[in-house]
Design a protein around this motif. Structure first.
Motif, mmCIF file in Angstrom:
data_model
loop_
_atom_site.group_PDB
_atom_site.id
_atom_site.type_symbol
_atom_site.label_atom_id
_atom_site.label_comp_id
_atom_site.label_asym_id
_atom_site.label_seq_id
_atom_site.Cartn_x
_atom_site.Cartn_y
_atom_site.Cartn_z
ATOM 1 N N PRO A 60 13.095 -0.109 17.842
ATOM 2 C CA PRO A 60 12.907 1.161 18.129
ATOM 3 C C PRO A 60 12.882 2.033 16.799
ATOM 4 C CG PRO A 60 14.866 1.017 18.980
ATOM 5 C CD PRO A 60 14.137 -0.616 18.464
ATOM 6 N N PRO A 61 12.345 3.287 16.757
ATOM 7 C CA PRO A 61 11.510 3.925 17.712
ATOM 8 C C PRO A 61 10.200 3.827 17.305
ATOM 9 C CG PRO A 61 12.603 5.590 16.462
ATOM 10 C CD PRO A 61 12.847 4.222 15.845
ATOM 11 N N GLY A 62 9.377 2.783 17.041
ATOM 12 C CA GLY A 62 8.098 2.768 16.601
ATOM 13 C C GLY A 62 7.104 3.600 17.160
ATOM 14 N N LEU A 63 6.247 4.071 16.401
ATOM 15 C CA LEU A 63 5.363 5.377 16.581
ATOM 16 C C LEU A 63 4.333 4.805 17.746
ATOM 17 C CD1 LEU A 63 4.865 6.804 13.294
ATOM 18 C CD2 LEU A 63 5.859 8.213 15.209
ATOM 19 N N ARG A 137 3.604 10.661 11.264
ATOM 20 C CA ARG A 137 4.739 10.172 10.561
ATOM 21 C C ARG A 137 5.949 11.276 10.868
ATOM 22 N NH1 ARG A 137 2.579 9.314 5.861
ATOM 23 N NH2 ARG A 137 3.100 11.605 4.970
ATOM 24 N N ALA A 138 5.524 12.375 11.031
ATOM 25 C CA ALA A 138 6.779 13.389 11.129
ATOM 26 C C ALA A 138 7.302 13.382 12.546
ATOM 27 C CB ALA A 138 6.362 14.791 11.146
ATOM 28 N N ARG A 139 6.805 12.404 13.563
ATOM 29 C CA ARG A 139 7.510 12.220 14.826
ATOM 30 C C ARG A 139 8.672 11.379 14.781
ATOM 31 N NH1 ARG A 139 2.619 10.985 18.806
ATOM 32 N NH2 ARG A 139 4.448 10.993 20.204
ATOM 33 N N ILE A 140 8.810 10.596 13.526
ATOM 34 C CA ILE A 140 9.918 9.387 13.616
ATOM 35 C C ILE A 140 11.083 10.068 12.847
ATOM 36 C CG2 ILE A 140 9.170 8.034 11.447
ATOM 37 C CD1 ILE A 140 9.784 5.558 13.078
ATOM 38 N N PRO A 141 12.331 9.914 13.434
ATOM 39 C CA PRO A 141 13.354 10.483 12.697
ATOM 40 C C PRO A 141 13.733 9.704 11.120
ATOM 41 C CG PRO A 141 13.898 10.023 14.962
ATOM 42 C CD PRO A 141 12.574 9.356 14.660
ATOM 43 N N ALA A 142 14.051 10.401 10.425
ATOM 44 C CA ALA A 142 14.017 10.116 8.976
ATOM 45 C C ALA A 142 15.095 8.731 8.824
ATOM 46 C CB ALA A 142 14.794 11.195 8.201
ATOM 47 N N TRP A 144 15.363 6.387 10.982
ATOM 48 C CA TRP A 144 14.532 5.242 11.538
ATOM 49 C C TRP A 144 13.179 4.993 10.626
ATOM 50 C CZ3 TRP A 144 16.289 1.569 14.338
ATOM 51 C CH2 TRP A 144 17.458 1.854 15.311
ATOM 52 N N TYR A 145 12.703 5.917 9.911
ATOM 53 C CA TYR A 145 11.736 5.892 8.906
ATOM 54 C C TYR A 145 11.979 4.710 8.146
ATOM 55 C CZ TYR A 145 8.547 7.409 5.290
ATOM 56 O OH TYR A 145 7.536 7.397 4.234
ATOM 57 N N TRP A 146 13.224 5.108 7.604
ATOM 58 C CA TRP A 146 13.902 4.078 6.443
ATOM 59 C C TRP A 146 14.266 2.506 7.239
ATOM 60 C CZ3 TRP A 146 12.247 4.329 1.956
ATOM 61 C CH2 TRP A 146 11.567 6.072 1.437
ATOM 62 N N LEU A 147 15.072 2.715 8.283
ATOM 63 C CA LEU A 147 15.797 1.638 8.724
ATOM 64 C C LEU A 147 14.947 0.762 9.902
ATOM 65 C CD1 LEU A 147 19.507 2.812 9.171
ATOM 66 C CD2 LEU A 147 18.558 1.699 7.262
ATOM 67 N N GLY A 148 14.084 1.373 10.502
ATOM 68 C CA GLY A 148 13.199 0.713 11.613
ATOM 69 C C GLY A 148 12.855 -0.569 10.869
ATOM 70 N N PRO A 149 11.810 -0.564 9.642
ATOM 71 C CA PRO A 149 11.084 -1.811 9.301
ATOM 72 C C PRO A 149 12.342 -2.905 8.936
ATOM 73 C CG PRO A 149 10.416 0.263 8.466
ATOM 74 C CD PRO A 149 11.690 0.482 9.029
ATOM 75 N N TYR A 264 5.728 2.554 11.894
ATOM 76 C CA TYR A 264 6.645 3.099 11.179
ATOM 77 C C TYR A 264 6.169 4.313 9.938
ATOM 78 C CZ TYR A 264 9.721 -0.104 13.269
ATOM 79 O OH TYR A 264 10.438 -0.721 14.140
ATOM 80 N N ARG A 265 4.915 3.964 9.550
ATOM 81 C CA ARG A 265 4.146 5.029 8.498
ATOM 82 C C ARG A 265 5.170 5.103 7.382
ATOM 83 N NH1 ARG A 265 -0.434 4.264 10.379
ATOM 84 N NH2 ARG A 265 -0.996 5.194 12.410
#
Length: 288
Positions: A60-63, A137-142, A144-149, A264-265
């Motif tokens: 998570p938390p994929g868009l 892209r703005a819906r994903i926390p910063a 997780w934007y970097w760590l999710g992938p 993740y954008r």
């Protein structure tokens, strides 16, 4: 309904390609057109993609899928998407022509930048519309934007480059290069492939197709167009074999990075993954 049929057919082709290679005894395939690069086991082409796709889905938390665009934005998005698809098809044809004439490969890099970045930017400017990925892209926390992938990329990278399944890779052909020339070639490839291809195929093209057709129709279509762009790199051989190798290698890779982008954008991870494919094996030589 049509998009579902297309997605089903496209995914069937992408699954059938490695299956056909395996059933016909092609357990090792060439994933690079470089004369210095040898064939690799089919398993280290397919398995990293499957594991990567699974982890992209699970971490998570994929868009969620892109929302349907507003009516006033749909027409310019349709024009943008149609134009970008035409650019992709035209570039595949031009690439095939360039590599079929003596010295044409020297023009390949500049022509790629002209088509993918130049024409792509021009189309988006010609029919302006809000980027479908901006608010998404703005819906994903910063964080997780970097760590999710990271889990998917790390697992993919380990299986693709360092797994015992791959065995020892012969890089002796690259060792004959002058280190400076090899570094310049790697940098040029990074710009024209890792950066230009990901910006065009995923950030520009796939995003617009997602907004218009849905997530998996867009990922599938983009992966097939991305694979078609690489056909010229595999030289002569039976048509079915060349097609199967391109679909298994480049098409499978397109599915992985396409899903990574959709969930993740983060374009930086796309560039890192693509850059690893093109240059990670060369680091021991460049740093040696």
């Amino acid at each position: 309904m049509r998009s579902r049929v297309f997605t089903g057919v496209g995914l069937t082709l992408l699954v059938a390609a490695p299956s056909t290679l395996l059933l016909t005894g092609h357990t090792r395939i060439a994933v690079s057109a470089d004369e210095e690069a040898g064939a690799v086991p089919l398993v280290v082409v397919v398995l990293p993609v499957l594991v990567g796709l699974l982890l992209v889905r699970l971490v998570p938390p994929g868009l969620p899928a892109l929302p349907t665009p507003l009516a006033e934005h749909r027409r310019p998005l349709v024009r943008q998407a149609a134009g970008l698809v035409l650019v992709a098809v035209a570039f595949s044809a031009v690439s095939l022509a360039l590599w079929s004439v003596p010295g044409g490969e020297l023009l390949y890099g500049p022509v790629k930048l002209l088509f993918l970045l130049g024409a792509g930017w021009l189309l988006v400017r010609r029919w302006p519309a809000p980027s479908p990925a901006g608010r998404h892209r703005a819906r994903i926390p910063a964080r997780w934007y970097w760590l999710g992938p990271l889990p998917a990329v790390a697992a993919w990278g380990y299986l693709h480059f360092y797994s015992p399944l791959g065995g020892e890779q012969d890089l002796s052909g690259y060792e004959a290069w002058d280190p400076v020339e090899l570094a310049v070639a790697a940098l040029f490839t990074f710009v024209t492939a890792s950066v230009a291809e990901e910006l065009f195929y995923r950030v520009l093209l796939q995003t617009r197709l997602e907004a218009l057709l849905g997530r998996w129709p867009a990922i599938t279509a983009t992966a097939l167009l991305f694979a078609a762009m690489h056909v010229h790199r595999y030289g002569d051989g039976p048509f079915w074999e060349v097609t199967a190798v391109v679909l298994a290698s480049n098409g499978g890779f397109g599915l992985f990075v396409g899903y990574l982008w959709a969930r993740y954008r983060n374009p930086w991870w796309l560039i890192v993954v693509h850059g690893a494919v093109n240059a990670l094996n060369l680091l021991p030589i460049l740093l040696g």
